[in-house]
Design a protein around this motif. Structure first.
Motif, PDB file in Angstrom:
ATOM      1  N   ALA A  29       0.833  -1.205   0.000  1.00  0.00           N
ATOM      2  CA  ALA A  29       0.000   0.000   0.000  1.00  0.00           C
ATOM      3  C   ALA A  29       0.865   1.252   0.000  1.00  0.00           C
ATOM      4  CB  ALA A  29      -0.925  -0.011   1.215  1.00  0.00           C
ATOM      5  N   VAL A  36       0.700   7.687   1.136  1.00  0.00           N
ATOM      6  CA  VAL A  36       0.035   6.744   2.026  1.00  0.00           C
ATOM      7  C   VAL A  36       0.890   6.531   3.273  1.00  0.00           C
ATOM      8  CG1 VAL A  36      -0.574   4.316   2.336  1.00  0.00           C
ATOM      9  CG2 VAL A  36      -1.323   5.528   0.304  1.00  0.00           C
ATOM     10  N   CYS A  38       1.142   4.182   6.608  1.00  0.00           N
ATOM     11  CA  CYS A  38       0.650   2.923   7.160  1.00  0.00           C
ATOM     12  C   CYS A  38       1.136   2.723   8.587  1.00  0.00           C
ATOM     13  CB  CYS A  38       1.111   1.741   6.297  1.00  0.00           C
ATOM     14  SG  CYS A  38       0.400   1.709   4.645  1.00  0.00           S
ATOM     15  N   ALA A 197      -5.048   1.012  -0.859  1.00  0.00           N
ATOM     16  CA  ALA A 197      -4.474   2.347  -1.010  1.00  0.00           C
ATOM     17  C   ALA A 197      -5.229   3.159  -2.056  1.00  0.00           C
ATOM     18  CB  ALA A 197      -2.993   2.245  -1.383  1.00  0.00           C
TER      19      ALA A 197
END
Length: 213
Positions: A29, A36, A38, A197
């Motif tokens: 992702a 993004v 995480c 994502a």
């Protein structure tokens, strides 16, 4: 572009196969979109009480449990702030682990969020992955349980497609004490991470309909 937050929840009591698959999904992702962010949270070792369905959260208009202050308390904000959530669990008796189930049950209070803002959970996406000890060891039921949690919140499900209809399902032969040996399953986990994502961004930036109309 705005940052997208993806939260990974690992429901395994051990840092083994489910953790490995979830980390692969989150790494994928992050690679799919430089914006993004995480975070992987393990339920392993955390101490939190079981929901007793006292409804004090609803009576007090709270979006989190008002009875127990424990390791679950800071996880509410992590969940509410995430644009996408991936939950991973090994298969225990054809279902999610006790840790995962207890985590799910403590979201009785999430009803408050949906009432105050009907689009709050619609804009969030969720995906599940499961690891079984055999090729057909209950992964589908486990992923279904995870998906049902997301549906109960009103979130938008992300699935892998192309044979991965409801989520990523992997297997790790034996008792899970060995390294992951499922290349196809690991690739499915990475595909799922990339799709989370993409869909998290789509849903966050979409001009959704007014659900109150």
């Amino acid at each position: 572009m705005s940052a997208i937050k993806i939260l990974g929840i690992c429901g395994s009591p051990r840092r083994k196969s489910a953790y490995t698959a979830l980390k692969a999904a989150l790494d994928s992702a992050s690679a799919a979109d430089p914006n993004v962010e995480c975070e992987l949270v393990e339920l392993r070792g955390k101490k939190f009480s079981l929901c007793v369905h006292c409804n004090q959260c609803l009576r007090k208009g709270s979006d989190r449990c008002t009875v127990f202050q424990d390791d679950m308390t800071p996880l509410y904000d992590k969940f509410y702030e995430a644009d996408g959530v991936i939950v991973a669990s090994p298969v225990y008796e054809m279902n999610v682990t006790a840790q995962t189930a207890a985590f799910f049950d403590r979201f009785r209070s999430a009803w408050k969020r949906g009432i105050d803002d009907p689009e709050f959970f619609v804009r969030k996406v969720g995906a599940g992955l499961a690891v079984g000890g055999t090729r057909n060891g209950g992964q589908e039921m486990t992923v279904d349980a995870i998906n049902h949690f997301f549906l109960a919140q009103g979130m938008t499900l992300v699935t892998g497609g192309n044979g991965m209809y409801t989520g990523a399902m992997l297997w790790n032969p034996g008792d899970g004490s060995t390294d992951m040996d499922d290349p196809a399953g690991m690739e499915n986990a990475r595909v799922l991470g990339r799709k989370v994502a993409v869909m998290a961004r789509v849903m966050k930036e979409a001009n959704l309909w007014n659900l109150q109309a």
